[in-house]
Design a protein around this motif. Structure first.
Motif, PDB file in Angstrom:
ATOM      1  N   VAL A  42      53.078  54.525  64.871  1.00 19.04           N
ATOM      2  CA  VAL A  42      53.906  54.136  63.728  1.00 19.04           C
ATOM      3  C   VAL A  42      55.359  54.502  64.008  1.00 19.04           C
ATOM      4  O   VAL A  42      55.650  55.638  64.382  1.00 19.04           O
ATOM      5  N   LEU A  43      56.256  53.539  63.800  1.00 13.99           N
ATOM      6  CA  LEU A  43      57.680  53.768  64.023  1.00 13.99           C
ATOM      7  C   LEU A  43      58.461  53.268  62.813  1.00 13.99           C
ATOM      8  O   LEU A  43      58.418  52.085  62.481  1.00 13.99           O
ATOM      9  N   TYR A  44      59.131  54.186  62.132  1.00 12.54           N
ATOM     10  CA  TYR A  44      59.971  53.855  60.986  1.00 12.54           C
ATOM     11  C   TYR A  44      61.424  53.788  61.438  1.00 12.54           C
ATOM     12  O   TYR A  44      61.993  54.798  61.834  1.00 12.54           O
ATOM     13  N   LEU A  45      62.000  52.604  61.351  1.00 12.95           N
ATOM     14  CA  LEU A  45      63.403  52.405  61.716  1.00 12.95           C
ATOM     15  C   LEU A  45      64.167  51.743  60.571  1.00 12.95           C
ATOM     16  O   LEU A  45      65.212  51.137  60.790  1.00 12.95           O
ATOM     17  N   ASN A  46      63.638  51.848  59.361  1.00 16.84           N
ATOM     18  CA  ASN A  46      64.321  51.237  58.235  1.00 16.84           C
ATOM     19  C   ASN A  46      65.678  51.906  58.021  1.00 16.84           C
ATOM     20  O   ASN A  46      65.805  53.114  58.086  1.00 16.84           O
ATOM     21  N   ASN A  47      66.693  51.065  57.835  1.00 18.54           N
ATOM     22  CA  ASN A  47      68.070  51.519  57.631  1.00 18.54           C
ATOM     23  C   ASN A  47      68.550  52.439  58.754  1.00 18.54           C
ATOM     24  O   ASN A  47      69.254  53.413  58.508  1.00 18.54           O
ATOM     25  N   ALA A  48      68.171  52.135  59.975  1.00 20.23           N
ATOM     26  CA  ALA A  48      68.489  53.017  61.102  1.00 20.23           C
ATOM     27  C   ALA A  48      69.537  52.419  62.048  1.00 20.23           C
ATOM     28  O   ALA A  48      69.743  52.945  63.133  1.00 20.23           O
ATOM     29  N   ASN A  72      58.584  49.440  61.005  1.00 21.18           N
ATOM     30  CA  ASN A  72      59.403  49.160  59.834  1.00 21.18           C
ATOM     31  C   ASN A  72      60.849  49.036  60.288  1.00 21.18           C
ATOM     32  O   ASN A  72      61.450  50.014  60.732  1.00 21.18           O
ATOM     33  N   ILE A  73      61.400  47.814  60.191  1.00 23.90           N
ATOM     34  CA  ILE A  73      62.807  47.577  60.522  1.00 23.90           C
ATOM     35  C   ILE A  73      63.554  47.033  59.302  1.00 23.90           C
ATOM     36  O   ILE A  73      64.551  46.333  59.421  1.00 23.90           O
ATOM     37  N   MET A  74      63.095  47.384  58.116  1.00 22.11           N
ATOM     38  CA  MET A  74      63.729  46.909  56.882  1.00 22.11           C
ATOM     39  C   MET A  74      65.144  47.475  56.748  1.00 22.11           C
ATOM     40  O   MET A  74      65.421  48.582  57.176  1.00 22.11           O
ATOM     41  N   GLY A  75      66.011  46.671  56.127  1.00 24.23           N
ATOM     42  CA  GLY A  75      67.345  47.134  55.785  1.00 24.23           C
ATOM     43  C   GLY A  75      68.286  47.328  56.951  1.00 24.23           C
ATOM     44  O   GLY A  75      69.234  48.103  56.853  1.00 24.23           O
ATOM     45  N   LYS A  95      49.048  44.365  69.613  1.00 25.64           N
ATOM     46  CA  LYS A  95      48.635  45.574  68.897  1.00 25.64           C
ATOM     47  C   LYS A  95      49.195  45.695  67.490  1.00 25.64           C
ATOM     48  O   LYS A  95      48.555  46.273  66.623  1.00 25.64           O
ATOM     49  N   LEU A  96      50.390  45.175  67.246  1.00 29.17           N
ATOM     50  CA  LEU A  96      51.066  45.384  65.974  1.00 29.17           C
ATOM     51  C   LEU A  96      50.254  44.804  64.819  1.00 29.17           C
ATOM     52  O   LEU A  96      49.860  43.644  64.859  1.00 29.17           O
ATOM     53  N   LYS A  97      49.993  45.637  63.824  1.00 30.93           N
ATOM     54  CA  LYS A  97      49.238  45.204  62.648  1.00 30.93           C
ATOM     55  C   LYS A  97      50.117  45.116  61.410  1.00 30.93           C
ATOM     56  O   LYS A  97      49.821  44.344  60.503  1.00 30.93           O
ATOM     57  N   ILE A  98      51.181  45.888  61.367  1.00 34.18           N
ATOM     58  CA  ILE A  98      52.079  45.919  60.212  1.00 34.18           C
ATOM     59  C   ILE A  98      53.514  45.768  60.690  1.00 34.18           C
ATOM     60  O   ILE A  98      53.958  46.521  61.552  1.00 34.18           O
ATOM     61  N   LEU A  99      54.224  44.794  60.116  1.00 29.26           N
ATOM     62  CA  LEU A  99      55.641  44.609  60.412  1.00 29.26           C
ATOM     63  C   LEU A  99      56.395  44.467  59.099  1.00 29.26           C
ATOM     64  O   LEU A  99      56.115  43.566  58.308  1.00 29.26           O
ATOM     65  N   SER A 100      57.337  45.367  58.876  1.00 27.45           N
ATOM     66  CA  SER A 100      58.191  45.318  57.688  1.00 27.45           C
ATOM     67  C   SER A 100      59.589  44.935  58.134  1.00 27.45           C
ATOM     68  O   SER A 100      60.234  45.688  58.867  1.00 27.45           O
ATOM     69  N   ALA A 101      60.046  43.749  57.711  1.00 26.04           N
ATOM     70  CA  ALA A 101      61.344  43.240  58.143  1.00 26.04           C
ATOM     71  C   ALA A 101      62.148  42.703  56.958  1.00 26.04           C
ATOM     72  O   ALA A 101      62.946  41.792  57.108  1.00 26.04           O
ATOM     73  N   GLY A 102      61.950  43.255  55.797  1.00 22.77           N
ATOM     74  CA  GLY A 102      62.666  42.802  54.605  1.00 22.77           C
ATOM     75  C   GLY A 102      64.049  43.417  54.493  1.00 22.77           C
ATOM     76  O   GLY A 102      64.442  44.273  55.271  1.00 22.77           O
ATOM     77  N   ASN A 103      64.786  42.945  53.505  1.00 26.97           N
ATOM     78  CA  ASN A 103      66.124  43.464  53.194  1.00 26.97           C
ATOM     79  C   ASN A 103      67.053  43.455  54.398  1.00 26.97           C
ATOM     80  O   ASN A 103      67.825  44.382  54.597  1.00 26.97           O
ATOM     81  N   SER A 104      66.959  42.425  55.206  1.00 28.96           N
ATOM     82  CA  SER A 104      67.821  42.360  56.392  1.00 28.96           C
ATOM     83  C   SER A 104      69.025  41.477  56.093  1.00 28.96           C
ATOM     84  O   SER A 104      69.154  40.926  55.009  1.00 28.96           O
ATOM     85  N   GLN A 105      69.892  41.329  57.065  1.00 28.27           N
ATOM     86  CA  GLN A 105      71.030  40.428  56.906  1.00 28.27           C
ATOM     87  C   GLN A 105      70.667  39.002  57.303  1.00 28.27           C
ATOM     88  O   GLN A 105      71.511  38.125  57.330  1.00 28.27           O
ATOM     89  N   SER A 106      69.415  38.791  57.602  1.00 32.94           N
ATOM     90  CA  SER A 106      68.944  37.458  57.974  1.00 32.94           C
ATOM     91  C   SER A 106      68.611  36.660  56.722  1.00 32.94           C
ATOM     92  O   SER A 106      68.326  37.211  55.676  1.00 32.94           O
TER      93      SER A 106
END
Length: 156
Positions: A42-48, A72-75, A95-106
């Protein structure tokens, strides 16, 4: 820190959320996780601070890493080009089962090909893409891809 990922055989979760460590440091982390680490799940990179300058390394890591199951790459500051590039890794990721990519500039352009990537991916279960100003056409294409890809359980 880079060496930590190569030698550590027990780290399963890393939370770097809201740490503005810079795209160069993120690039080094992604390079280390590409093949050097076999245990991180698990890797959390939200707002990073993930942006287009480290999108190439993130793409390569997602294509080659054999342990990461949740990202998690949100924000973050990925443009449409950067987001599309990162999402295109779903074609090869096994392998990836969960991808969080919301709240981006895209916006819809960054997610325009997501349906194609999802049709090739057989492991992703949950996809978080909220608050990205996606147009109905893109959402319809994603919905059709979900119908074809029985592994994908939820898109939010």
């Amino acid at each position: 820190m880079n060496h930590l990922f190569y030698v550590n055989e027990s780290i399963k979760e890393l939370n770097l959320a809201s740490n503005k460590i810079g795209f160069k440091s993120l690039g080094l982390i992604f390079k280390a996780l590409k093949t050097g680490n076999k245990t991180l799940k698990v890797l959390y990179l939200n707002n990073a601070g993930v942006n287009d300058f480290c999108a190439d390394e993130l793409y390569e890591m997602l294509c080659q890493n054999e342990s990461l199951m949740s990202l998690n790459i949100m924000g973050n500051s990925l443009s449409n080009r950067g987001m599309d590039f990162v999402l295109s890794s779903l074609r090869m990721n096994k392998k990836l089962k969960i991808l969080s990519a919301g709240n981006s500039q895209s916006d819809a352009k960054g997610f325009a090909n997501l349906d194609k990537y999802l049709s090739m991916n057989k492991t992703l279960k949950f996809l978080e893409i909220r608050n990205n100003n996606l147009e109905d056409e893109v959402l319809m294409k994603i919905s059709k891809a979900m119908a074809q890809n029985q592994e994908l359980f939820s898109v939010n």
